[in-house]
Design an enzyme around this catalytic site. Sequence first.
Site, PDB file in Angstrom:
ATOM      1  N   HIS A   1       0.832  -1.207   0.000  1.00  0.00           N
ATOM      2  CA  HIS A   1       0.000   0.000   0.000  1.00  0.00           C
ATOM      3  C   HIS A   1       0.865   1.255   0.000  1.00  0.00           C
ATOM      4  O   HIS A   1       0.560   2.239  -0.695  1.00  0.00           O
ATOM      5  CB  HIS A   1      -0.925  -0.022   1.217  1.00  0.00           C
ATOM      6  CG  HIS A   1      -1.700   1.230   1.422  1.00  0.00           C
ATOM      7  ND1 HIS A   1      -1.401   2.121   2.425  1.00  0.00           N
ATOM      8  CD2 HIS A   1      -2.748   1.763   0.743  1.00  0.00           C
ATOM      9  CE1 HIS A   1      -2.242   3.146   2.358  1.00  0.00           C
ATOM     10  NE2 HIS A   1      -3.070   2.953   1.353  1.00  0.00           N
TER      11      HIS A   1
ATOM     12  N   GLU B   1       2.173   1.942  -3.393  1.00  0.00           N
ATOM     13  CA  GLU B   1       1.107   2.495  -4.245  1.00  0.00           C
ATOM     14  C   GLU B   1       1.108   4.025  -4.156  1.00  0.00           C
ATOM     15  O   GLU B   1       0.955   4.726  -5.158  1.00  0.00           O
ATOM     16  CB  GLU B   1      -0.240   1.930  -3.812  1.00  0.00           C
ATOM     17  CG  GLU B   1      -1.447   2.532  -4.514  1.00  0.00           C
ATOM     18  CD  GLU B   1      -2.625   2.720  -3.594  1.00  0.00           C
ATOM     19  OE1 GLU B   1      -3.234   3.812  -3.654  1.00  0.00           O
ATOM     20  OE2 GLU B   1      -2.929   1.796  -2.819  1.00  0.00           O
ATOM     21  N   HIS B   2       1.288   4.548  -2.947  1.00  0.00           N
ATOM     22  CA  HIS B   2       1.381   5.999  -2.779  1.00  0.00           C
ATOM     23  C   HIS B   2       2.637   6.560  -3.438  1.00  0.00           C
ATOM     24  O   HIS B   2       2.596   7.595  -4.113  1.00  0.00           O
ATOM     25  CB  HIS B   2       1.394   6.342  -1.290  1.00  0.00           C
ATOM     26  CG  HIS B   2       0.058   6.307  -0.634  1.00  0.00           C
ATOM     27  ND1 HIS B   2      -0.580   7.430  -0.162  1.00  0.00           N
ATOM     28  CD2 HIS B   2      -0.776   5.269  -0.363  1.00  0.00           C
ATOM     29  CE1 HIS B   2      -1.746   7.099   0.370  1.00  0.00           C
ATOM     30  NE2 HIS B   2      -1.884   5.783   0.275  1.00  0.00           N
TER      31      HIS B   2
ATOM     32  N   GLU C   1      -3.677   8.222   7.044  1.00  0.00           N
ATOM     33  CA  GLU C   1      -4.782   7.454   6.460  1.00  0.00           C
ATOM     34  C   GLU C   1      -5.211   6.335   7.396  1.00  0.00           C
ATOM     35  O   GLU C   1      -6.404   6.089   7.582  1.00  0.00           O
ATOM     36  CB  GLU C   1      -4.358   6.872   5.110  1.00  0.00           C
ATOM     37  CG  GLU C   1      -5.433   6.075   4.410  1.00  0.00           C
ATOM     38  CD  GLU C   1      -4.980   5.488   3.085  1.00  0.00           C
ATOM     39  OE1 GLU C   1      -5.593   4.494   2.643  1.00  0.00           O
ATOM     40  OE2 GLU C   1      -4.011   6.009   2.496  1.00  0.00           O
TER      41      GLU C   1
END
Length: 446
Positions: A70, A73-74, A150
């Site tokens: 994840h 992905e950023h 997040e």
Amino acid sequence: MDRLLKFTALALLFMASPLTAQEVPITSYTLDNGLEIVVIEDNRAPTVTHMVWYKVGAADEPPGKSGIAHFLEHLMFKGTKAFPDGTFQQIIEANGGDDNAFASQDFTGYFQHIAVDRLPLMMEMEADRMRGLILDDAAMLTELDVVLEERALRTESDPGSLFTEQRDAALFLNHPYGTPVIGWKHEVEALTLQDALDFYELYYAPNNAILVVAGDVVPAEVLAMAEQFYGPIAPSDGIKPRVRPQEPPQTSARRLVYRDDRVANPYVIRNYLAPNRKSGNQQQAAALTLLADLLGGGGISSLMGRRLQLDEGIALSTGAFYRGQSYDPNSFGVFVVPRPGVTLEEAEARMDATLQFLLENGVEPERLARSKRQLLAAQIYAMDSQRGLAQRYGAALTSGLTIADVQAWPDVLQAVTAEDIQAAAQDLFDIRRSVTGYLTGPEASQ
């Protein structure tokens, strides 16, 4: 008016015999460097959806590095030599498109939706960052703060999300599906620039990716573009078969209670280990898909809804779900949100009685027929979305299925019998392979 026309069209479909989901034309190809290409012809509008799916997700992360899939992905939006940091999304927006990315246990994906004449630019940009991403400590630390924020917003501030993390960790004793996609906070905080670079260098390569292009395109032209932009990219030497730790035989039911002052509506939920959709053999998964709909789909029209919400009046809501499209075996869940004054123990007892009722009495033929129609209607609706078409194939292919499996799925569902569903339920509802959880506030009963 559009909704009325859509409803009328669907009603006419129901009146026809047989009702079928007509597949759009699909073309597939594999480049010499291993990149798989799927082209979906959808000529209803002069637009295109360009997606790159990597066959790596949270369940493929190294031990102790949860959240790296994840996190990367950023970081993929940080830029390359040709398209520096901040320009990727600016260029897409300036050309009238939109883009985003997503990560799951089994895949990580990136997409752009744009006018079809901008497809070469999208391929150029996405191919460039497949192997040309530039990262430094400053970019890494900035984005790490974003990821932690997040997690704070989506997980730490939500009792239900924290509860789900604990249940998944209890259900999967050995498989990495027990680790959250966003990662455990203490491990995310410890991620380094080198961790990101190592993960990127290993997995972000053409021989670990699937390019899905859906839109008003000519397959031969898409393949020629893919050869031009993706063809020169060297494959990764480190890609190996996706073999993950599997679950041992589970012989003891697990229970947990998660208390939080913020819980307004307590509920009971149980997750069972369940088989996934298997390529070439999707019958059991189809039976479980229909079982979930019969038990908890459609609100009060479902078995649990009718018995617990209407007949007995002990529940505010009920439901069932099946995580069948995954690379490895996953889970099936049922839940009950009781009315005020009804304890979680009472709700669990009535939930169990409903499951036992289904095991003893089987499935009502009329309800099964309706479930099949509803699922087929949902598939027909999904084909209205160009992005949905691309998503359908990309998610399936990165989960171990094939184009043929995707195209056969509607027929496999329609072929399921009441006996198939009852047999699948008998195999599934083994309390020894389950986790039962209570999400409750400080005053609610355990």
